[in-house]
Scaffold this motif. Structure first.
Motif, mmCIF file in Angstrom:
data_model
loop_
_atom_site.group_PDB
_atom_site.id
_atom_site.type_symbol
_atom_site.label_atom_id
_atom_site.label_comp_id
_atom_site.label_asym_id
_atom_site.label_seq_id
_atom_site.Cartn_x
_atom_site.Cartn_y
_atom_site.Cartn_z
ATOM 1 N N VAL A 34 0.848 -1.196 0.000
ATOM 2 C CA VAL A 34 0.000 0.000 0.000
ATOM 3 C C VAL A 34 0.884 1.247 0.000
ATOM 4 C CG1 VAL A 34 -1.674 1.338 1.358
ATOM 5 C CG2 VAL A 34 -1.955 -1.142 1.099
ATOM 6 N N ILE A 35 1.882 1.244 0.866
ATOM 7 C CA ILE A 35 2.798 2.385 0.935
ATOM 8 C C ILE A 35 3.504 2.569 -0.402
ATOM 9 C CG2 ILE A 35 4.869 3.288 2.067
ATOM 10 C CD1 ILE A 35 3.866 1.732 4.606
ATOM 11 N N SER A 36 3.965 1.480 -0.995
ATOM 12 C CA SER A 36 4.659 1.535 -2.279
ATOM 13 C C SER A 36 3.733 2.079 -3.374
ATOM 14 C CB SER A 36 5.170 0.144 -2.646
ATOM 15 O OG SER A 36 5.800 0.167 -3.888
ATOM 16 N N HIS A 37 2.486 1.619 -3.385
ATOM 17 C CA HIS A 37 1.532 2.078 -4.403
ATOM 18 C C HIS A 37 1.283 3.585 -4.272
ATOM 19 C CE1 HIS A 37 -1.838 2.144 -7.144
ATOM 20 N NE2 HIS A 37 -2.546 2.750 -6.205
ATOM 21 N N VAL A 38 1.043 4.046 -3.052
ATOM 22 C CA VAL A 38 0.793 5.476 -2.845
ATOM 23 C C VAL A 38 2.037 6.285 -3.223
ATOM 24 C CG1 VAL A 38 0.251 7.263 -1.123
ATOM 25 C CG2 VAL A 38 -0.984 5.082 -1.094
ATOM 26 N N ARG A 39 3.220 5.795 -2.850
ATOM 27 C CA ARG A 39 4.474 6.469 -3.209
ATOM 28 C C ARG A 39 4.574 6.604 -4.727
ATOM 29 N NH1 ARG A 39 7.969 2.780 -1.782
ATOM 30 N NH2 ARG A 39 8.106 3.417 0.372
ATOM 31 N N ASP A 40 4.289 5.514 -5.435
ATOM 32 C CA ASP A 40 4.350 5.551 -6.906
ATOM 33 C C ASP A 40 3.346 6.547 -7.484
ATOM 34 O OD1 ASP A 40 6.308 3.613 -6.753
ATOM 35 O OD2 ASP A 40 4.985 1.959 -7.367
ATOM 36 N N GLU A 41 2.128 6.549 -6.944
ATOM 37 C CA GLU A 41 1.086 7.457 -7.439
ATOM 38 C C GLU A 41 1.455 8.921 -7.198
ATOM 39 O OE1 GLU A 41 -1.765 6.807 -9.265
ATOM 40 O OE2 GLU A 41 -0.770 4.860 -9.451
ATOM 41 N N LEU A 42 2.206 9.175 -6.134
ATOM 42 C CA LEU A 42 2.649 10.546 -5.847
ATOM 43 C C LEU A 42 3.882 10.934 -6.654
ATOM 44 C CD1 LEU A 42 2.215 10.620 -1.958
ATOM 45 C CD2 LEU A 42 0.825 11.831 -3.651
ATOM 46 N N GLY A 43 4.472 9.949 -7.360
ATOM 47 C CA GLY A 43 5.665 10.224 -8.147
ATOM 48 C C GLY A 43 6.914 10.403 -7.301
ATOM 49 N N LEU A 44 6.927 9.787 -6.123
ATOM 50 C CA LEU A 44 8.081 9.892 -5.239
ATOM 51 C C LEU A 44 9.055 8.754 -5.504
ATOM 52 C CD1 LEU A 44 6.142 10.731 -1.948
ATOM 53 C CD2 LEU A 44 7.313 12.326 -3.490
ATOM 54 N N THR A 45 10.301 8.974 -5.183
ATOM 55 C CA THR A 45 11.314 7.945 -5.376
ATOM 56 C C THR A 45 11.225 6.893 -4.273
ATOM 57 O OG1 THR A 45 12.939 9.201 -4.123
ATOM 58 C CG2 THR A 45 12.879 9.572 -6.515
ATOM 59 N N GLU A 46 11.825 5.736 -4.531
ATOM 60 C CA GLU A 46 11.742 4.618 -3.589
ATOM 61 C C GLU A 46 12.422 4.888 -2.261
ATOM 62 O OE1 GLU A 46 12.549 0.657 -4.907
ATOM 63 O OE2 GLU A 46 11.630 1.029 -6.853
ATOM 64 N N ASP A 47 13.322 5.856 -2.222
ATOM 65 C CA ASP A 47 14.004 6.146 -0.953
ATOM 66 C C ASP A 47 13.136 6.965 0.011
ATOM 67 O OD1 ASP A 47 14.287 8.341 -2.733
ATOM 68 O OD2 ASP A 47 15.943 9.130 -1.526
ATOM 69 N N VAL A 48 11.968 7.431 -0.456
ATOM 70 C CA VAL A 48 11.043 8.149 0.420
ATOM 71 C C VAL A 48 10.199 7.117 1.153
ATOM 72 C CG1 VAL A 48 9.106 9.763 0.528
ATOM 73 C CG2 VAL A 48 10.969 10.144 -1.114
ATOM 74 N N GLY A 49 10.297 7.127 2.471
ATOM 75 C CA GLY A 49 9.545 6.165 3.277
ATOM 76 C C GLY A 49 8.530 6.861 4.152
ATOM 77 N N MET A 50 7.726 6.053 4.806
ATOM 78 C CA MET A 50 6.748 6.589 5.750
ATOM 79 C C MET A 50 7.497 7.202 6.914
ATOM 80 S SD MET A 50 3.385 6.237 5.254
ATOM 81 C CE MET A 50 2.600 5.989 6.825
ATOM 82 N N ALA A 51 7.246 8.454 7.141
ATOM 83 C CA ALA A 51 7.898 9.144 8.251
ATOM 84 C C ALA A 51 7.214 8.782 9.555
ATOM 85 C CB ALA A 51 7.825 10.647 8.039
ATOM 86 N N VAL A 52 8.011 8.621 10.579
ATOM 87 C CA VAL A 52 7.451 8.544 11.919
ATOM 88 C C VAL A 52 7.281 9.991 12.318
ATOM 89 C CG1 VAL A 52 7.823 7.784 14.278
ATOM 90 C CG2 VAL A 52 8.626 6.373 12.380
ATOM 91 N N VAL A 53 6.065 10.477 12.149
ATOM 92 C CA VAL A 53 5.818 11.905 12.319
ATOM 93 C C VAL A 53 5.710 12.264 13.793
ATOM 94 C CG1 VAL A 53 4.699 12.149 10.077
ATOM 95 C CG2 VAL A 53 3.327 11.626 12.070
ATOM 96 N N ALA A 54 6.036 13.507 14.076
ATOM 97 C CA ALA A 54 5.893 14.024 15.432
ATOM 98 C C ALA A 54 4.424 13.956 15.836
ATOM 99 C CB ALA A 54 6.404 15.462 15.489
ATOM 100 N N GLU A 55 4.182 13.881 17.124
ATOM 101 C CA GLU A 55 2.807 13.751 17.627
ATOM 102 C C GLU A 55 1.914 14.882 17.120
ATOM 103 O OE1 GLU A 55 0.436 13.625 21.879
ATOM 104 O OE2 GLU A 55 2.563 13.104 21.842
ATOM 105 N N ARG A 56 2.423 16.096 17.149
ATOM 106 C CA ARG A 56 1.634 17.248 16.686
ATOM 107 C C ARG A 56 1.320 17.129 15.193
ATOM 108 N NH1 ARG A 56 3.456 23.570 17.073
ATOM 109 N NH2 ARG A 56 1.703 24.389 15.911
ATOM 110 N N THR A 57 2.316 16.738 14.407
ATOM 111 C CA THR A 57 2.109 16.565 12.964
ATOM 112 C C THR A 57 1.087 15.459 12.714
ATOM 113 O OG1 THR A 57 4.358 17.314 12.500
ATOM 114 C CG2 THR A 57 3.250 16.069 10.766
#
Length: 132
Positions: A34-57
């Motif tokens: 799922v993450i890979s599919h969304v990454r591809d649809e956004l046109g992002l490179t494979e080195d972009v991963g799901m960020a562990v976002v800050a609580e506020r973010t």
């Protein structure tokens, strides 16, 4: 609405997951495909991963997704609606899966974010114990 590719990917994955599941899954629950599919649809490179976002973010992302989908994120209200639906359905149904499905239908009809399955399962079990 985001400042990095990682945050953009995270926001879009939450949006797509919430659209399909009616809730925000834990990161470990999201299949890598799922993450890979969304990454591809956004046109992002494979080195972009799901960020562990800050609580506020994370809170901001969830608020954006809820607003976009028109979801009520009030979990106390969702539990109350589910409990009422399960109690009413228990008059004619006794199988926990049927009771949970009735609760899910009521939550969807009221545009509520779904609680965890374990919450619905516990509600169905409690009603079964009280009714039995």
């Amino acid at each position: 609405m985001t400042d990095t590719d990682e945050n953009r990917l995270s926001l879009m994955v939450w949006l797509k997951c919430c659209q399909r599941l009616g809730r925000f899954p834990r990161l470990a629950e999201i299949p890598p495909q799922v993450i890979s599919h969304v990454r591809d649809e956004l046109g992002l490179t494979e080195d972009v991963g799901m960020a562990v976002v800050a609580e506020r973010t994370g809170r901001n992302h969830k608020a954006l997704v809820r607003a976009r989908l028109g979801l009520d994120g009030d979990q106390a209200n969702a539990r109350k609606l589910a409990d009422q639906a399960i109690r009413q359905a228990a008059r004619t149904k006794d199988h926990p899966a049927d009771l949970i499905n009735v609760a899910l239908e009521e939550l969807a009809r009221n545009s509520c974010e779904f609680p965890a399955f374990s919450t619905l399962d516990d509600l169905a079990a409690q009603v079964g114990l009280r009714e039995g």
